[in-house]
Write a protein that holds these residues in place. Structure first.
Motif, PDB file in Angstrom:
ATOM      1  N   GLN A  98       0.849  -1.192   0.000  1.00  0.00           N
ATOM      2  CA  GLN A  98       0.000   0.000   0.000  1.00  0.00           C
ATOM      3  C   GLN A  98       0.883   1.240   0.000  1.00  0.00           C
ATOM      4  N   VAL A  99       0.466   2.247  -0.740  1.00  0.00           N
ATOM      5  CA  VAL A  99       1.175   3.523  -0.788  1.00  0.00           C
ATOM      6  C   VAL A  99       0.206   4.607  -0.337  1.00  0.00           C
ATOM      7  N   VAL A 100       0.560   5.311   0.719  1.00  0.00           N
ATOM      8  CA  VAL A 100      -0.298   6.362   1.252  1.00  0.00           C
ATOM      9  C   VAL A 100       0.425   7.699   1.093  1.00  0.00           C
ATOM     10  N   LEU A 101       0.074   8.426   0.047  1.00  0.00           N
ATOM     11  CA  LEU A 101       0.706   9.705  -0.244  1.00  0.00           C
ATOM     12  C   LEU A 101      -0.199  10.850   0.192  1.00  0.00           C
ATOM     13  N   ILE A 102       0.414  11.963   0.564  1.00  0.00           N
ATOM     14  CA  ILE A 102      -0.320  13.157   0.962  1.00  0.00           C
ATOM     15  C   ILE A 102      -0.698  13.936  -0.289  1.00  0.00           C
ATOM     16  N   ASN A 103      -1.971  14.227  -0.446  1.00  0.00           N
ATOM     17  CA  ASN A 103      -2.445  15.009  -1.585  1.00  0.00           C
ATOM     18  C   ASN A 103      -2.718  16.431  -1.115  1.00  0.00           C
ATOM     19  N   GLY A 104      -1.771  17.312  -1.359  1.00  0.00           N
ATOM     20  CA  GLY A 104      -1.910  18.697  -0.928  1.00  0.00           C
ATOM     21  C   GLY A 104      -2.884  19.506  -1.746  1.00  0.00           C
ATOM     22  N   GLU A 105      -3.404  18.916  -2.819  1.00  0.00           N
ATOM     23  CA  GLU A 105      -4.377  19.619  -3.652  1.00  0.00           C
ATOM     24  C   GLU A 105      -5.800  19.468  -3.135  1.00  0.00           C
ATOM     25  N   GLU A 106      -6.002  18.544  -2.204  1.00  0.00           N
ATOM     26  CA  GLU A 106      -7.317  18.364  -1.605  1.00  0.00           C
ATOM     27  C   GLU A 106      -7.504  19.349  -0.448  1.00  0.00           C
ATOM     28  N   ASN A 107      -8.715  19.435   0.076  1.00  0.00           N
ATOM     29  CA  ASN A 107      -8.950  20.236   1.262  1.00  0.00           C
ATOM     30  C   ASN A 107      -8.023  19.746   2.376  1.00  0.00           C
ATOM     31  N   ALA A 108      -7.218  20.641   2.924  1.00  0.00           N
ATOM     32  CA  ALA A 108      -6.146  20.230   3.829  1.00  0.00           C
ATOM     33  C   ALA A 108      -6.680  19.582   5.109  1.00  0.00           C
ATOM     34  N   THR A 109      -7.753  20.123   5.657  1.00  0.00           N
ATOM     35  CA  THR A 109      -8.318  19.555   6.879  1.00  0.00           C
ATOM     36  C   THR A 109      -8.846  18.151   6.629  1.00  0.00           C
ATOM     37  N   ASP A 110      -9.550  17.987   5.521  1.00  0.00           N
ATOM     38  CA  ASP A 110     -10.089  16.670   5.178  1.00  0.00           C
ATOM     39  C   ASP A 110      -8.968  15.678   4.898  1.00  0.00           C
ATOM     40  N   GLU A 111      -7.908  16.148   4.249  1.00  0.00           N
ATOM     41  CA  GLU A 111      -6.793  15.257   3.925  1.00  0.00           C
ATOM     42  C   GLU A 111      -6.074  14.809   5.195  1.00  0.00           C
ATOM     43  N   CYS A 112      -5.910  15.712   6.151  1.00  0.00           N
ATOM     44  CA  CYS A 112      -5.300  15.332   7.430  1.00  0.00           C
ATOM     45  C   CYS A 112      -6.139  14.266   8.129  1.00  0.00           C
ATOM     46  N   SER A 113      -7.444  14.410   8.069  1.00  0.00           N
ATOM     47  CA  SER A 113      -8.331  13.423   8.696  1.00  0.00           C
ATOM     48  C   SER A 113      -8.231  12.078   7.997  1.00  0.00           C
ATOM     49  N   ARG A 114      -8.197  12.109   6.665  1.00  0.00           N
ATOM     50  CA  ARG A 114      -8.092  10.855   5.892  1.00  0.00           C
ATOM     51  C   ARG A 114      -6.799  10.129   6.223  1.00  0.00           C
ATOM     52  N   LEU A 115      -5.692  10.843   6.191  1.00  0.00           N
ATOM     53  CA  LEU A 115      -4.391  10.240   6.460  1.00  0.00           C
ATOM     54  C   LEU A 115      -4.296   9.738   7.897  1.00  0.00           C
ATOM     55  N   GLY A 116      -4.829  10.530   8.821  1.00  0.00           N
ATOM     56  CA  GLY A 116      -4.777  10.144  10.222  1.00  0.00           C
ATOM     57  C   GLY A 116      -5.526   8.857  10.498  1.00  0.00           C
ATOM     58  N   ALA A 117      -6.658   8.697   9.840  1.00  0.00           N
ATOM     59  CA  ALA A 117      -7.450   7.481  10.032  1.00  0.00           C
ATOM     60  C   ALA A 117      -6.707   6.254   9.531  1.00  0.00           C
ATOM     61  N   ILE A 118      -5.953   6.408   8.459  1.00  0.00           N
ATOM     62  CA  ILE A 118      -5.204   5.269   7.902  1.00  0.00           C
ATOM     63  C   ILE A 118      -4.028   4.903   8.801  1.00  0.00           C
ATOM     64  N   ILE A 119      -3.208   5.905   9.148  1.00  0.00           N
ATOM     65  CA  ILE A 119      -1.969   5.589   9.870  1.00  0.00           C
ATOM     66  C   ILE A 119      -2.253   5.074  11.277  1.00  0.00           C
ATOM     67  N   LYS A 120      -3.393   5.428  11.844  1.00  0.00           N
ATOM     68  CA  LYS A 120      -3.743   4.903  13.168  1.00  0.00           C
ATOM     69  C   LYS A 120      -3.972   3.391  13.136  1.00  0.00           C
ATOM     70  N   GLU A 121      -4.255   2.864  11.950  1.00  0.00           N
ATOM     71  CA  GLU A 121      -4.487   1.427  11.801  1.00  0.00           C
ATOM     72  C   GLU A 121      -3.189   0.644  11.653  1.00  0.00           C
ATOM     73  N   TYR A 122      -2.087   1.348  11.359  1.00  0.00           N
ATOM     74  CA  TYR A 122      -0.842   0.660  11.020  1.00  0.00           C
ATOM     75  C   TYR A 122       0.329   1.269  11.785  1.00  0.00           C
ATOM     76  N   PRO A 123       0.651   0.758  12.953  1.00  0.00           N
ATOM     77  CA  PRO A 123       1.798   1.264  13.711  1.00  0.00           C
ATOM     78  C   PRO A 123       3.076   1.219  12.866  1.00  0.00           C
ATOM     79  N   ILE A 124       3.851   2.282  12.951  1.00  0.00           N
ATOM     80  CA  ILE A 124       5.029   2.418  12.086  1.00  0.00           C
ATOM     81  C   ILE A 124       6.217   1.651  12.663  1.00  0.00           C
TER      82      ILE A 124
END
Length: 243
Positions: A98-124
């Protein structure tokens, strides 16, 4: 923090990449898959080259996140970190789990929420990071927020940070450098089981001294790495010249 100093950036990158490759393979053997964070910028060129040169890594068992991206930055721009990772890493290895890239062209608040929900599922398991000329960790410029719990946040970029981006050749003028970005937070980075911090070049010498020799302070954001139980910092003679 474990600190090693090498004669030049090439040997620094070779060792940082080899350490990272070994860590990824160990985690895959133990857990069946590995979750990693990749950094970008000039400081990571040699580390990434060394990492992708290891042909024994099963990339189909690796999930990748990255640290930061400019807000409003199209992937076609030469400064885009999505473009950087696609060209310098993703196009040179077998497809990842899986590749989880940050899309800075999207609404920034929504993108932070999307990314946060994913990374919380997968400890680094492993994070590759660098240190900016102003001591920043990811795009957490001083004074960095050490307390925010959100995995990804919107940050303002200070003048020294923006000057660095222009100086490295990603932009033609300071005015072109965005003033905001989406960044992984300090707390999220520090949750990584292992951190490999690669910092070449004499232009980073002041930041390296401030972050490694001073007491931990959000005025020197990367100084927080002193508190990480499993952080490996790779320097060359230039970046270590003020230690």
């Amino acid at each position: 923090m474990n600190v090693e100093i090498f004669p030049d950036r090439e040997s620094l990158g070779a060792q940082a990449g080899a350490k990272g490759a070994a860590c990824i393979k160990d985690v895959i053997r133990e857990k069946g898959e590995a979750n990693i964070i990749l950094a970008t910028g000039q400081s990571q060129f040699d580390t990434l080259e060394a990492l992708i040169s290891d042909k024994d890594i099963d990339w189909s068992k690796v999930r990748m996140f990255h640290l930061d991206e400019y807000i409003g930055m199209p992937i076609t721009h030469k400064a885009s970190f999505r473009k950087y990772l696609t060209e310098r890493f993703l196009n040179k290895v077998d497809p990842l789990k899986q590749v989880v890239l940050i899309n800075g062209e999207e609404n920034a608040t929504d993108e932070c929420s999307r990314l946060g929900a994913i990374i919380k599922e997968y400890p680094i398991d492993l994070a590759f990071v660098g240190i900016g000329e102003n001591g920043h960790l990811a795009f957490n410029d001083p004074p960095a927020n050490y307390d925010v719990e959100d995995p990804y946040i919107v940050v303002d970029l200070d003048n020294q940070c923006r000057q660095q981006q222009m100086g490295e050749g990603w932009f033609n003028s300071l005015e072109e450098v965005p003033s905001q970005a989406i960044s992984m937070s300090i707390k999220q980075i520090m949750k990584s089981d292992t951190i490999i911090c690669a910092v070449p070049d004499v232009r980073k010498a002041v930041a390296v001294r401030d972050c490694l020799k001073n007491e931990v302070s959000n005025l020197y954001p990367a100084s927080i790495l002193q508190k990480h139980a499993n952080c490996y910092c790779y320097l060359d003679e230039g970046s270590a010249s003020l230690l």
